[in-house]
Enzyme design. Structure first.
Site, PDB file in Angstrom:
ATOM      1  N   ASP A  16      19.362   0.053  -6.955  1.00 56.75           N
ATOM      2  CA  ASP A  16      18.951  -1.365  -7.249  1.00 56.75           C
ATOM      3  C   ASP A  16      20.047  -2.111  -8.120  1.00 56.75           C
ATOM      4  O   ASP A  16      19.863  -3.254  -8.064  1.00 56.75           O
ATOM      5  CB  ASP A  16      17.607  -1.157  -8.060  1.00 56.75           C
TER       6      ASP A  16
ATOM      7  N   ARG B  85      11.920   2.840   5.484  1.00 58.71           N
ATOM      8  CA  ARG B  85      11.306   3.254   4.208  1.00 58.71           C
ATOM      9  C   ARG B  85      10.012   3.726   4.768  1.00 58.71           C
ATOM     10  O   ARG B  85       8.613   3.132   4.567  1.00 58.71           O
ATOM     11  CB  ARG B  85      11.005   1.883   3.433  1.00 58.71           C
TER      12      ARG B  85
ATOM     13  N   CYS C  96      10.377  -5.256   0.514  1.00 59.04           N
ATOM     14  CA  CYS C  96      11.602  -5.681   1.073  1.00 59.04           C
ATOM     15  C   CYS C  96      12.153  -5.103   2.286  1.00 59.04           C
ATOM     16  O   CYS C  96      11.807  -3.827   2.651  1.00 59.04           O
ATOM     17  CB  CYS C  96      12.708  -5.286  -0.030  1.00 59.04           C
TER      18      CYS C  96
ATOM     19  N   LYS D 157       9.696  -3.781 -14.140  1.00 60.77           N
ATOM     20  CA  LYS D 157       8.597  -3.757 -12.952  1.00 60.77           C
ATOM     21  C   LYS D 157       8.286  -2.455 -12.321  1.00 60.77           C
ATOM     22  O   LYS D 157       7.170  -2.119 -12.138  1.00 60.77           O
ATOM     23  CB  LYS D 157       9.550  -4.675 -11.825  1.00 60.77           C
ATOM     24  N   ASN D 158       9.380  -1.629 -12.023  1.00 61.77           N
ATOM     25  CA  ASN D 158       9.383  -0.276 -11.489  1.00 61.77           C
ATOM     26  C   ASN D 158       8.359   0.618 -12.339  1.00 61.77           C
ATOM     27  O   ASN D 158       8.007   1.660 -11.873  1.00 61.77           O
ATOM     28  CB  ASN D 158      10.510   0.106 -10.963  1.00 61.77           C
TER      29      ASN D 158
ATOM     30  N   ARG E 293       9.760 -11.792  -7.788  1.00 62.41           N
ATOM     31  CA  ARG E 293       9.247 -10.538  -7.602  1.00 62.41           C
ATOM     32  C   ARG E 293       9.776  -9.542  -8.706  1.00 62.41           C
ATOM     33  O   ARG E 293       9.065  -8.772  -9.231  1.00 62.41           O
ATOM     34  CB  ARG E 293       9.602  -9.908  -6.462  1.00 62.41           C
TER      35      ARG E 293
HETATM   36  C1  UD1 Z   1      11.691   2.685  -5.790  1.00 64.16           C
HETATM   37  C2  UD1 Z   1      11.770   1.602  -6.373  1.00 64.16           C
HETATM   38  C3  UD1 Z   1      13.033   0.851  -5.610  1.00 64.16           C
HETATM   39  C4  UD1 Z   1      14.276   1.745  -5.667  1.00 64.16           C
HETATM   40  C5  UD1 Z   1      13.879   3.086  -4.819  1.00 64.16           C
HETATM   41  C6  UD1 Z   1      15.023   3.879  -4.882  1.00 64.16           C
HETATM   42  C7  UD1 Z   1       9.720   1.045  -7.374  1.00 64.16           C
HETATM   43  C8  UD1 Z   1       8.343   0.179  -7.149  1.00 64.16           C
HETATM   44  N1  UD1 Z   1      10.593   0.991  -6.260  1.00 64.16           N
HETATM   45  O1  UD1 Z   1      11.260   2.606  -4.530  1.00 64.16           O
HETATM   46  O2  UD1 Z   1      13.071  -0.366  -6.455  1.00 64.16           O
HETATM   47  O3  UD1 Z   1      15.174   0.916  -4.770  1.00 64.16           O
HETATM   48  O4  UD1 Z   1      12.881   3.491  -5.543  1.00 64.16           O
HETATM   49  O5  UD1 Z   1      15.749   4.146  -6.362  1.00 64.16           O
HETATM   50  O6  UD1 Z   1       9.691   1.847  -7.971  1.00 64.16           O
HETATM   51  N2  UD1 Z   1      11.677   7.949   2.030  1.00 64.16           N
HETATM   52  C9  UD1 Z   1      11.077   8.606   3.005  1.00 64.16           C
HETATM   53  N3  UD1 Z   1       9.914   8.966   3.114  1.00 64.16           N
HETATM   54  C10 UD1 Z   1       8.956   8.651   2.133  1.00 64.16           C
HETATM   55  C11 UD1 Z   1       9.496   7.902   1.031  1.00 64.16           C
HETATM   56  C12 UD1 Z   1      10.721   7.636   1.014  1.00 64.16           C
HETATM   57  O7  UD1 Z   1      12.073   9.072   3.904  1.00 64.16           O
HETATM   58  O8  UD1 Z   1       7.807   8.733   2.229  1.00 64.16           O
HETATM   59  C13 UD1 Z   1      13.215   7.608   1.717  1.00 64.16           C
HETATM   60  C14 UD1 Z   1      13.371   6.127   1.927  1.00 64.16           C
HETATM   61  O9  UD1 Z   1      13.492   5.374   3.088  1.00 64.16           O
HETATM   62  C15 UD1 Z   1      14.606   5.975   1.032  1.00 64.16           C
HETATM   63  C16 UD1 Z   1      14.661   7.284   0.259  1.00 64.16           C
HETATM   64  O10 UD1 Z   1      13.631   8.143   0.621  1.00 64.16           O
HETATM   65  O11 UD1 Z   1      15.709   6.175   2.081  1.00 64.16           O
HETATM   66  C17 UD1 Z   1      14.030   6.801  -1.316  1.00 64.16           C
HETATM   67  O12 UD1 Z   1      13.092   6.251  -1.467  1.00 64.16           O
HETATM   68  P1  UD1 Z   1      12.075   6.205  -2.663  1.00 64.16           P
HETATM   69  O13 UD1 Z   1      12.549   6.726  -3.789  1.00 64.16           O
HETATM   70  O14 UD1 Z   1      10.679   6.703  -2.138  1.00 64.16           O
HETATM   71  O15 UD1 Z   1      11.936   4.629  -2.953  1.00 64.16           O
HETATM   72  P2  UD1 Z   1      10.659   3.729  -3.371  1.00 64.16           P
HETATM   73  O16 UD1 Z   1       9.558   4.561  -4.109  1.00 64.16           O
HETATM   74  O17 UD1 Z   1      10.109   3.092  -2.156  1.00 64.16           O
END
Ligand code: UD1
Length: 426
Positions: free
Chosen positions: A313, A128, A123, A22-23, A405
């Site tokens: 995850d 986030r 989620c 999915k990711n 999902r």
């Molecule tokens: C992706 C995955 C999700 C997984 C996560 C961490 C997908 C579609 N989803 O989510 O399943 O749990 O990686 O491995 O690939 N953060 C900020 N600012 C930002 C972006 C992120 O502070 O602009 C923080 C987030 O709140 C979190 C951390 O960075 O604490 C990591 O998040 P991130 O790696 O961005 O996760 P996703 O890409 O949303």
């Protein structure tokens, strides 16, 4: 709303095919916006999130077609052509369903010089924010305004290659920056880039589309912008979270299963942890064989980390495994601040867990007991499935849409491996 009924206590045996990730699929789908030629994804999983992303892409004018594989877990073929783009606004109603929708920002901005994208939902596992995504677009020369819940991004003369230096590792922000930089003028460097296999998969697909990228899989990715990208056919990487989840299903239920169409290097941090609980996972020609005899798992400690560390995850699923272990385990969540929502549900099944800040302390119990449960996020729901598979009696899982999902044909795959699990349609 559909529910899942499980009668627990059966060891697993046989084969479980692993679907495309999915990711990986979601950012790959967003990448179709970078070209007017056709992008074909094979081994594409049929999941609610893939449906949401297709709907979002169609709202821009992308032509989409999905043909399912012949059997469950066999992977489908997804054709995406962003030839006639009529709209560059990602509506709140579509984006709120899935955070990964935000991945259209970089490609839209890079190819059309503008995008209006609703701030995301997804989620409920913490705040986030998307500040890192926006910081990356600004570094590449975009003007960013926030208005009424929308991000208004523009780069009239196109994006310009630059240093994108992340203070924190983010999977999604790295993907957005990578896609945007492929069409920027000149060279970009993404520093402190995420190293997840899904980013490498995206980078490989972009390279096959004509992008010039080096350093994939390291924390420093370099991109030399090109004028235009072309179409390609790309096979989606196997799902390492699904792989880890079913490996943990064998760890909690006992048994002997082979996970096919996947590979051990995708779950490198998980294998030694499973070994610590008394579960052997070894590579085979077809994938990974996972085996545990009838005795209770042994307690083990883990902390979630960005790749190549133990994935957040799989944190909830591992908690289900050690809930029945001999001894006390500690699980520390370092990525998201609110990712223990499965704990109250596991408690209802008889687990003994205390949460202290970012750490859950799990005193293993001899057995869990079936109960009606529900979780508020995707991976948390899958931990309840694992708990239900091992528990005495019947477990009913509510809010199955979370599972839909991210897990393709979950009941079919587990039933074929000997579990007593069915969907109650409503
Ligand atoms: C992706 C995955 C999700 C997984 C996560 C961490 C997908 C579609 N989803 O989510 O399943 O749990 O990686 O491995 O690939 N953060 C900020 N600012 C930002 C972006 C992120 O502070 O602009 C923080 C987030 O709140 C979190 C951390 O960075 O604490 C990591 O998040 P991130 O790696 O961005 O996760 P996703 O890409 O949303």
């Amino acid at each position: 709303m559909d529910r899942i009924r499980i009668k627990g206590g059966k060891p697993l045996k046989g084969e479980i095919p692993i679907s495309g990730a999915k990711n990986a699929a979601l950012p790959l789908m967003a990448a179709c916006l970078l070209t007017d030629k056709k992008l074909t994804l094979i081994n594409a999983p049929w999941l609610a999130d893939v449906g949401f992303m297709s709907e979002l892409l169609r709202s821009f004018g992308v032509e989409t077609s999905y043909v399912r594989g012949p059997g469950f877990g066999e992977g489908g073929r997804l054709d995406l052509t962003a030839r006639n783009i009529v709209n560059t606004t990602a509506d709140y109603d579509l984006v709120r369903k899935m955070r990964a929708s935000f991945l259209v920002l970089g490609p839209l901005l890079a190819r059309f010089g503008q995008a209006k994208v609703s701030l995301p939902g997804g989620c409920a596992i913490g705040a986030r924010p998307v500040d890192l995504h926006l910081r990356a677009m600004q570094a590449l020369g975009a003007d960013i305004q926030l208005e009424e819940g929308y991000v208004l991004a523009s780069a009239k003369g196109g994006l310009t290659g630059a240093l994108v230096d992340f203070p924190l590792v983010s999977v999604g922000a790295t993907e957005n920056a990578l896609m945007a930089a492929t069409l920027a003028r000149g060279k970009s460097v993404i520093d402190n880039a995420a190293r997840e296999p899904e980013i490498v998969d995206l980078g490989r697909c972009l390279s096959a589309m004509g992008a010039r990228i080096s350093g994939l899989g390291t924390s420093c990715i370099e991109i030399e912008g090109v004028e235009a990208l072309h179409g390609t056919q790309h096979a989606v990487l196997p799902d390492r979270i699904e792989t880890g989840t079913y490996a943990m299903a064998a760890a909690i239920c006992g048994g002997d299963i082979e996970l096919t169409g996947t590979s051990a290097d995708l779950i490198g941090a998980v294998i030694p942890l499973l070994a610590a609980t008394g579960t052997a996972a070894v590579s085979t020609n077809l994938g990974i064989s996972v085996r545990r005899n009838g005795v209770r798992p042994t307690a083990a400690d883990v902390s979630t980390e960005p790749f190549p560390g133990f994935p957040t995850d799989l944190q909830a699923q591992f908690m289900a495994v050690v809930a029945t272990a001999e001894g006390r385990s500690h699980i520390k969540e370092t990525i998201f601040e609110n990712r223990f929502m499965h704990v109250p549900e596991l408690l209802r099944m008889g687990a003994d867990i205390q949460v202290q800040g970012d750490t859950a302390i799990i005193q293993g119990v001899e057995y869990l007991k079936g109960a009606p449960v529900m979780a508020t996020d995707l991976r948390g729901s899958s931990s309840l499935v694992l708990a239900g598979l091992a528990a005495e009696g019947e477990t009913i899982i509510n809010r199955v849409y979370h599972l839909d999902r991210g897990f393709e044909c979950l009941e079919e795959k587990l039933s074929a491996a000997g579990a007593e699990i069915e969907r109650l349609k409503e």
